[in-house]
Scaffold this motif. Structure first.
Motif, PDB file in Angstrom:
ATOM      1  N   SER A  44      24.253  10.172   3.842  1.00 53.70           N
ATOM      2  CA  SER A  44      23.211   9.231   3.815  1.00 53.70           C
ATOM      3  C   SER A  44      22.110   9.556   2.915  1.00 53.70           C
ATOM      4  N   PRO A  45      21.653   8.398   2.415  1.00 54.87           N
ATOM      5  CA  PRO A  45      20.235   8.727   1.435  1.00 54.87           C
ATOM      6  C   PRO A  45      19.237   9.208   2.318  1.00 54.87           C
ATOM      7  N   ILE A  46      18.492  10.028   1.876  1.00 56.67           N
ATOM      8  CA  ILE A  46      17.448  10.690   2.766  1.00 56.67           C
ATOM      9  C   ILE A  46      16.007  10.383   2.268  1.00 56.67           C
ATOM     10  N   LEU A  47      15.025   9.903   3.254  1.00 50.78           N
ATOM     11  CA  LEU A  47      13.801   9.682   2.973  1.00 50.78           C
ATOM     12  C   LEU A  47      12.960  10.763   3.807  1.00 50.78           C
ATOM     13  N   PHE A  48      12.222  11.395   2.832  1.00 50.76           N
ATOM     14  CA  PHE A  48      11.294  12.595   3.547  1.00 50.76           C
ATOM     15  C   PHE A  48       9.974  12.077   3.814  1.00 50.76           C
ATOM     16  N   ALA A  65       0.747  -1.170  -0.113  1.00 48.08           N
ATOM     17  CA  ALA A  65       0.095  -0.062  -0.162  1.00 48.08           C
ATOM     18  C   ALA A  65       0.945   1.091  -0.052  1.00 48.08           C
ATOM     19  N   GLY A  66       2.391   1.116   0.241  1.00 50.74           N
ATOM     20  CA  GLY A  66       3.063   2.359   0.196  1.00 50.74           C
ATOM     21  C   GLY A  66       3.506   2.759  -1.116  1.00 50.74           C
ATOM     22  N   ALA A  67       4.000   3.932  -1.035  1.00 52.60           N
ATOM     23  CA  ALA A  67       4.529   4.570  -2.217  1.00 52.60           C
ATOM     24  C   ALA A  67       5.741   5.419  -2.077  1.00 52.60           C
ATOM     25  N   LEU A  68       6.965   4.932  -2.671  1.00 51.87           N
ATOM     26  CA  LEU A  68       8.133   5.827  -2.478  1.00 51.87           C
ATOM     27  C   LEU A  68       8.678   6.537  -3.642  1.00 51.87           C
ATOM     28  N   THR A  69       8.680   7.777  -3.797  1.00 54.83           N
ATOM     29  CA  THR A  69       8.801   8.523  -4.997  1.00 54.83           C
ATOM     30  C   THR A  69      10.415   8.913  -5.166  1.00 54.83           C
ATOM     31  N   GLU A  71       4.233   1.064   6.201  1.00 53.96           N
ATOM     32  CA  GLU A  71       4.646   1.687   5.022  1.00 53.96           C
ATOM     33  C   GLU A  71       6.000   2.347   5.132  1.00 53.96           C
ATOM     34  N   LEU A  72       6.041   3.086   6.236  1.00 51.63           N
ATOM     35  CA  LEU A  72       7.473   3.703   6.277  1.00 51.63           C
ATOM     36  C   LEU A  72       8.608   2.721   6.360  1.00 51.63           C
ATOM     37  N   GLY A  73       8.255   1.410   7.117  1.00 53.46           N
ATOM     38  CA  GLY A  73       9.311   0.633   7.078  1.00 53.46           C
ATOM     39  C   GLY A  73       9.637  -0.115   5.666  1.00 53.46           C
ATOM     40  N   GLU A  74       8.611  -0.370   4.755  1.00 55.32           N
ATOM     41  CA  GLU A  74       8.825  -0.928   3.353  1.00 55.32           C
ATOM     42  C   GLU A  74       9.635   0.443   2.433  1.00 55.32           C
ATOM     43  N   ALA A  75       9.244   1.598   2.826  1.00 56.16           N
ATOM     44  CA  ALA A  75      10.184   2.522   2.227  1.00 56.16           C
ATOM     45  C   ALA A  75      11.497   2.528   2.470  1.00 56.16           C
ATOM     46  N   ILE A  76      11.949   2.278   3.717  1.00 57.11           N
ATOM     47  CA  ILE A  76      13.274   2.459   4.160  1.00 57.11           C
ATOM     48  C   ILE A  76      13.948   1.013   3.488  1.00 57.11           C
ATOM     49  N   LYS A  77      13.208   0.075   3.355  1.00 59.86           N
ATOM     50  CA  LYS A  77      14.011  -1.197   2.817  1.00 59.86           C
ATOM     51  C   LYS A  77      14.099  -0.939   1.288  1.00 59.86           C
ATOM     52  N   ALA A  78      13.014  -0.283   0.593  1.00 60.86           N
ATOM     53  CA  ALA A  78      13.405  -0.107  -0.876  1.00 60.86           C
ATOM     54  C   ALA A  78      14.552   0.952  -0.944  1.00 60.86           C
ATOM     55  N   LEU A  79      14.643   2.034   0.039  1.00 64.58           N
ATOM     56  CA  LEU A  79      15.914   2.694  -0.292  1.00 64.58           C
ATOM     57  C   LEU A  79      17.066   2.442  -0.239  1.00 64.58           C
ATOM     58  N   LYS A  80      17.036   1.625   1.008  1.00 67.27           N
ATOM     59  CA  LYS A  80      18.541   0.776   1.369  1.00 67.27           C
ATOM     60  C   LYS A  80      18.682  -0.171   0.339  1.00 67.27           C
ATOM     61  N   SER A 109      17.932   0.027  -3.028  1.00 70.27           N
ATOM     62  CA  SER A 109      18.256   0.748  -4.158  1.00 70.27           C
ATOM     63  C   SER A 109      19.686   1.475  -3.938  1.00 70.27           C
ATOM     64  N   THR A 110      20.117   1.885  -3.094  1.00 69.27           N
ATOM     65  CA  THR A 110      21.386   2.687  -2.906  1.00 69.27           C
ATOM     66  C   THR A 110      22.553   1.803  -2.216  1.00 69.27           C
ATOM     67  N   GLY A 111      22.172   0.566  -1.763  1.00 70.78           N
ATOM     68  CA  GLY A 111      23.193  -0.065  -1.323  1.00 70.78           C
ATOM     69  C   GLY A 111      23.507   0.436   0.091  1.00 70.78           C
ATOM     70  N   ALA A 112      22.996   1.425   0.588  1.00 73.83           N
ATOM     71  CA  ALA A 112      23.426   1.938   1.729  1.00 73.83           C
ATOM     72  C   ALA A 112      22.997   1.128   3.149  1.00 73.83           C
ATOM     73  N   ALA A 113      23.785   1.196   4.142  1.00 75.16           N
ATOM     74  CA  ALA A 113      23.226   0.178   5.282  1.00 75.16           C
ATOM     75  C   ALA A 113      22.460   0.943   6.061  1.00 75.16           C
ATOM     76  N   ARG A 114      22.358   2.388   6.199  1.00 76.34           N
ATOM     77  CA  ARG A 114      21.370   2.992   7.000  1.00 76.34           C
ATOM     78  C   ARG A 114      21.020   4.111   6.112  1.00 76.34           C
ATOM     79  N   VAL A 115      19.865   4.613   6.431  1.00 76.20           N
ATOM     80  CA  VAL A 115      19.521   6.057   5.869  1.00 76.20           C
ATOM     81  C   VAL A 115      19.134   7.208   6.949  1.00 76.20           C
ATOM     82  N   ALA A 116      18.881   8.282   6.428  1.00 80.39           N
ATOM     83  CA  ALA A 116      18.404   9.353   7.243  1.00 80.39           C
ATOM     84  C   ALA A 116      16.888   9.835   6.967  1.00 80.39           C
ATOM     85  N   LEU A 117      16.062  10.013   7.894  1.00 79.10           N
ATOM     86  CA  LEU A 117      14.795  10.279   7.901  1.00 79.10           C
ATOM     87  C   LEU A 117      14.406  11.537   8.559  1.00 79.10           C
TER      88      LEU A 117
END
Length: 453
Positions: free
Chosen positions: A37-41, A12-16, A99-108, A110-118
Motif C-alpha cells: 500500500s502507498p505509505i504516508l508517514f 495549509a497542509g503539505a505532502l512531500t 491536514e492529514l485528510g487532505e494529504a491522504i486524498k492527494a496520495l490516493k 496520485s497513486t490510484g490506490a483505493a486505500r493507503v497505510a499511515l
C-alpha cells in the motif's frame, strides 16, 4: 491529478514526495515491492517530515517505489495548550485531522490506490486515529502508531482541554468502547520497554516530579490492536529506529524486509524546505529569501574542500535545492535565514537522495551563551541521547548536560572561548561521527553537528 516531485501545498497542509533516484542495482537485489500500500508517514509534536528520511531510505532499499512513499509536514506541528483555545502558530486536533485528510486524498489520487497505510510517531498517531475514527477508515488499510500516547502522557483532572490528557475529551472520545481501534483498518502499536519519556508513572516528564501520571509503560497499547514492545528504545526511536522499521515494513507488506541496512546510490540529490520559528514557536511555515550554501568538508577536520557545491535562495514556498553530492561526502550546509542566527549544519554522508532535508535556523543565543567565543551543538533529531545506553562523546568527553536514565535530551551544547574559534569539534553517537568547526558567536553564528541516525 499527478503529484510533482516537489512539495505540494493543499490549503495549509503539505505532502512531500521524495525526489531521489533509486539505483537499479538496489531494485535488482530486493525485487519489486509495488504491491505494498502507498505509505504516508506522519511526524510528531513540533517535528517535520525529515525525521522519516532514514525510514524512507530503508523502504526504498527494499524495493518500495518512491512514488508510493510520502511524508507530511503539518503547517503548525505543535499542539495547543488547550485544544479548543486558539494559540498563535499552534494547531488543534481538528487542524491536524483536516491536514492529514487532505494529504491522504492527494496520495490516493496520485497513486490510484483505493486505500493507503499511515505510520505515525507520537502526536502523529493522534491525528491518524482521529482521522480514521471520524470518517477515514475506508481510506486507510493499515495504521502503525509508534510511541503514540494513546492513553495520555498523564491522566489528571486538571487541564482537561489538553490533547495529551488521558482524562480529557479528545482521548476519551478515541478510546471509548470495548475496542479502542476502528473496525476495517489494521492497527499496530509499537512501544518501548520502559524508556519512553511520555509513558512513565512519575510526572517529572510532564513538569510534576513526584506526582503519579496514572499512565504506565503500556500507555501506547490499544485494545483491539496488535501491540508490540520493541526493546529499550526511546520515545522517538519507537518510530525511527531500525527495529521499528522492521515491524512497520512487516506489518504493511506482510513479510519480513529483505534488508535493514540502507543501500547507497551512486549520485545523491538533496533538496528540502526552510522553515521558521515565528514568536519563538517551531513551525513548518516556509521562509523566503533564505540562502543555503553547501560545502564538501573533510571527514577528519571539518574543513571545506574546494568552493561551494551548491548555492540557492528560497522563494515564497521555502524550497531550496536541488544539490548534487557524492554519497561519500561529509557536508557543511550553511543556512542564512532572515532575522535568525546563521547556522552551520555539519552532516555525515547522505547515502541516498532526499527532498525532505529540512532546515530550520538554530536557536537564538541564550543567557548561558554570554561570553562564549563559539557555541557548538550536537543534535539527534530521530532520537534522544541515552546514558549509559549509548556511546555519546562530544569534544572528547561525555556531555554533562545529558541526563542519565530515561532518555530525554536530543541536544547537547559546547561553549568554547574565543581562542578556540575555528578548531574542529568531534561529535560521536554510537557508530556515527561528525566533525564540526567552531564559528565566532560574535558574528551571530552557531554550528550544529546534526546526527542522521
Amino acid at each position: 491529478m499527478k503529484l510533482s516531485r516537489r512539495t505540494i501545498l493543499r490549503g495549509a497542509g503539505a505532502l512531500t514526495l521524495l525526489a531521489g533516484r533509486l539505483g537499479t542495482s538496489a531494485l535488482a537485489q530486493t525485487g519489486p515491492a509495488g504491491d505494498i500500500s502507498p505509505i504516508l508517514f506522519v511526524h510528531g509534536n513540533g517535528d517535520h517530515a525529515a525525521l522519516w528520511m532514514t525510514t524512507i531510505w530503508r523502504m526504498e532499499s527494499n524495493g518500495v517505489p518512491r512514488e508510493r512513499v510520502f511524508a507530511i509536514n503539518f503547517t503548525d506541528p505543535l499542539a495547543r495548550t488547550d485544544d479548543k483555545v486558539e494559540q498563535a502558530n499552534r494547531s488543534s486536533t481538528e487542524d491536524a485531522r483536516r491536514e492529514l485528510g487532505e494529504a491522504i486524498k492527494a496520495l490516493k489520487q496520485s497513486t490510484g490506490a483505493a486505500r493507503v497505510a499511515l505510520v505515525g510517531n507520537s502526536r502523529g498517531g493522534n491525528a491518524i486515529r482521529n482521522t480514521i475514527k471520524n470518517g477515514g477508515s475506508g481510506d486507510v488499510s493499515h495504521a502503525v502508531l509508534c510511541g503514540t500516547p494513546n492513553h495520555g502522557v498523564y491522566a489528571w483532572d486538571e487541564g482537561l482541554g489538553n490533547e495529551f490528557n488521558g482524562r480529557g475529551p479528545f482521548l476519551r472520545g478515541l478510546n471509548e468502547g470495548d475496542s479502542e481501534v476502528t473496525a476495517g483498518t489494521a492497527f499496530l502499536t509499537l512501544r518501548s520497554d520502559g524508556l519512553d519519556k511520555y509513558a512513565q508513572a512519575d510526572g517529572r516528564f510532564a513538569g510534576k516530579p513526584g506526582t503519579p501520571t496514572n499512565i504506565t509503560t503500556e500507555g501506547p497499547a490499544l485494545k483491539g490492536a496488535t501491540n508490540l514492545v520493541i526493546g529499550a528504545v526511546d520515545h522517538r526511536e519507537t518510530a525511527y529506529h531500525p527495529r521499528a522499521f522492521r515491524e512497520i515494513y512487516k506489518f504493511i507488506a506482510g513479510r519480513e524486509p529483505s534488508r535493514i541496512e540502507i543501500v547507497s546510490e551512486a549520485i545523491v540529490k538533496l533538496s528540502g524546505l526552510v522553515t521558521g520559528t515565528p514568536g519563538g514557536v517551531q513551525t513548518n511555515r516556509p521562509v523566503s529569501s533564505a540562502s543555503v550554501d553547501i560545502y564538501h568538508v573533510s571527514d577528519d577536520t571539518g574543513e571545506r574542500i574546494g568552493g561551494t557545491v551548491h548555492s540557492s535562495q528560497t522563494n515564497a514556498d521555502g524550497r531550496w535545492g536541488p544539490a548534487q553530492v557524492d554519497p561519500s561526502w561529509s557536508l557543511e550546509i550553511v543556512l542564512t535565514s532572515p532575522g535568525s542566527v546563521t547556522t552551520h549544519f555539519y552532516r555525515s554522508p547522505f547515502p541516498r537522495s532526499s527532498d525532505i532535508v529540512h532546515l530550520r535556523a538554530a536557536r537564538q543565543p541564550l543567557a548561558a551563551d554570554a561570553g562564549a567565543g563559539a557555541v557548538v551543538l550536537m543534535s539527534r533529531p530521530r532520537g534522544y541521547f541515552g546514558l549509559p545506553r549509548d556511546v555519546v562523546l562530544f569534544d572528547g568527553k561525555e556531555p554533562d548536560d545529558v541526563k542519565p536514565g530515561v532518555p530525554t535530551d536530543a541536544v547537547t551544547t559546547l561553549r568554547l572561548p574565543a581562542a578556540e574559534i575555528g578548531r574542529p569539534v568531534v561529535g560521536i553517537f554510537n557508530q556515527e561521527r561528525i566533525v564540526a568547526r567552531a564559528w565566532p558567536a560574535s558574528e551571530n553564528r552557531i554550528a550544529v553537528a546534526e546526527l542522521t541516525y
